[in-house]
Design an enzyme around this catalytic site. Structure first.
Site, PDB file in Angstrom:
ATOM      1  N   ARG A   1      -5.025   4.631  -5.620  1.00 47.52           N
ATOM      2  CA  ARG A   1      -5.208   6.073  -5.491  1.00 47.52           C
ATOM      3  C   ARG A   1      -5.383   6.736  -6.845  1.00 47.52           C
ATOM      4  NH1 ARG A   1       0.386   6.306  -2.428  1.00 47.52           N
ATOM      5  NH2 ARG A   1      -0.402   4.219  -1.971  1.00 47.52           N
TER       6      ARG A   1
ATOM      7  N   LYS B   1       4.100  -7.555  -8.163  1.00 51.51           N
ATOM      8  CA  LYS B   1       4.107  -8.052  -6.801  1.00 51.51           C
ATOM      9  C   LYS B   1       4.836  -9.396  -6.726  1.00 51.51           C
ATOM     10  CE  LYS B   1      -0.404  -6.092  -5.490  1.00 51.51           C
ATOM     11  NZ  LYS B   1       0.014  -5.297  -4.318  1.00 51.51           N
TER      12      LYS B   1
END
Length: 498
Positions: free
Chosen positions: A353, A279
């Site tokens: 996920r 990130k």
């Protein structure tokens, strides 16, 4: 915070402060009129001079009002009477607490439950007042060498009602509101803790504490246990971290063993660097909140434990860090999930996920009535819904409607997004059963589509709380959401099964 409910009129109320309302037309509520009569028109004279016009989000603190037994009277602006709905009621309570901060007020009596709120009964008003009383006084300073100066001295809240007939309902609503608030406080504490403290092991230890306090059954799976279960997706996320991953399971049995449980699955990424798909550095510190789904599940378990809710609930929390490193999962890697389905990992920052899919497969063993997963899953949800509503997607419309209704009741709203088969094509992979991302378009929906492939054996709903779990900027911190929503849903389910 000591919370009390009693039947009392404001003219006989003693203490540090009494809170009454004024509408924008300078119309006083019944409680304000009682105090005005007692003070021989003093309050009305203050209002008529323009010091309090009754506008929303305003308040005026009066000292030594003639003939009033309380030391202070707090006038709270309610806004326009015809627009006084649930959000206006909540805003008025919050305005009252803002006005009381940094004063010497140690106890306060609220006379707001007798105000008519559109489509809300006395139980709702008491529940919200109790919840907000604890929520508005929340402070997180446990990591500071000295507590913040000027902390609110408020220690006792009395919720006053006029009709003794409402007392039984009010006492139950007070208990529920306090339990929800305490669950939110736990959720906030966990979210606000530094990531070097709130690790997967810390979450597991906190779950054990809850189990001991409320007599839950706790099961903690470590790496070897998860390897035996074939949780290749969850373990793929954990590979780059020195902190050991945990699968945390809490079982609450408030009803008979034959009753199928509702399973809550909370994403517990205690810090998310993005992994190899790193990130940007700006605001990366906020990725300590990537375990807010797990925190909200633990907070909800605390709330239902306090209420002794007659329902069976299982909490499943996959907990790990997502870190870069020599052993970290790489873009292009293919892993096998617990379900046997293979996943091509195109972006290691779509890790939530991956840990959720194995937890959702693990949930099958409980033959659940329904499964709800809660996750700070996609930035796309923030773009779509902002910080107001939580995203909702589900494979069962009845479950969706029950969650929507619970969100409205709890003032912790969700908004339903589609989960159509046309979106599934975006997850196609040339090398595995599916990819873990579907591109920028419809990112919130394709993330839910990915999870839906692991939930075909039960009714399931997905809550994307990326926009609602915490605040950024000057007021940075955990919000405690969606504990009110989840608790209200479970309360409604418990009532339906009586």
């Amino acid at each position: 915070m000591d919370l009390v409910i009693k039947v009392a009129t404001p003219d006989k109320q003693r203490g540090a402060c009494v809170v009454v309302g004024v509408f924008e037309s300078k119309k006083m509520t019944d409680a304000a009129k009682d105090l005005d009569n007692l003070s021989e028109g003093y309050i009305k004279s203050i209002i008529s001079q323009g010091d309090m016009e009754g506008k929303a989000n305003t308040a005026l603190l009066l000292h030594k009002v003639p003939n009033v037994l309380c030391k202070r009277v707090l006038l709270v602006g309610l806004g326009k009477e015809q627009e006084f709905k649930d959000s206006a009621f909540i805003n008025a309570v919050q305005a009252a607490f803002r006005a009381l901060q940094n004063t010497g007020t140690t106890d306060c009596a609220f006379y707001l439950t007798d105000i008519s709120v559109h489509e809300r009964d006395i139980a709702w008003k008491v529940t919200q007042l109790a919840r907000l009383s604890v929520d508005c006084s929340y402070r997180f300073d446990m990591l500071k060498s000295k507590p913040d100066e000027g902390n609110n001295a408020l220690r006792k809240i009395t919720i006053c009602i006029r009709d003794r007939i409402d007392m039984t309902i009010g006492e139950e609503a007070l208990k529920q509101g306090a339990a929800i608030a305490h669950g939110m406080s736990l959720t906030k504490d966990l979210g606000n803790l530094a990531p070097n403290i709130c690790t997967p092991t810390y979450l597991a230890d906190k779950a054990k504490e809850l189990a001991k306090t409320y007599k839950f059954k706790a099961t903690i799976l470590d790496k070897k246990d998860m390897e035996k279960q074939g949780m290749g997706a969850l373990l793929a996320v954990a590979r780059g971290s020195h902190q050991p991953a945990k699968l945390i399971v809490l079982e609450y049995q408030g009803k008979g063993r034959k009753e199928k449980p509702i399973v809550l699955v909370g994403k517990g990424v205690t810090f998310d660097t993005g992994g190899i798909s790193l990130k940007p550095a700006a605001e990366m510190d906020e990725m300590k909140y990537d375990m807010s789904g797990a925190a909200s599940v633990l907070g909800t378990m605390k709330a239902i434990g306090e209420m002794n809710l007659p329902i069976n609930v299982v909490a499943i929390i996959p907990a790990t860090e997502n870190m870069p490193g020599g052993s970290a999962t790489k873009p292009g890697d293919v892993v096998t999930s617990m379900s046997g389905q293979t996943i091509e990992i195109l972006n290691t920052d779509a890790e939530g996920r991956l840990i959720l899919c194995d937890a959702l497969t693990y949930a099958e063993r409980y033959e659940p009535k329904a499964v709800i997963d809660i996750a700070t899953l996609t930035g796309a949800c923030v773009i779509a819904l902002g910080n107001v509503a939580t995203g909702l997607m589900s494979n069962d419309e009845t479950l969706s409607q029950e969650l929507l209704k619970a969100g409205e009741e709890a003032a912790d709203r969700v908004w339903q997004l589609p989960l159509w088969n046309e979106y599934q094509d975006l997850l196609k992979s040339n090398f595995a059963d599916m990819a873990n991302i579907g591109g920028r378009a419809g990112g919130t929906i394709t993330a839910a589509c990915f999870l839906s492939r692991f939930t075909k054996k039960y009714q399931w709903a997905h809550l994307d709380i990326a926009g609602t779990a915490w605040k950024s900027g000057k007021e940075k911190g955990s919000t405690g959401r969606p504990v009110p929503l989840l608790t209200q849903f479970l309360m409604s389910q418990a009532n339906m099964s009586k």
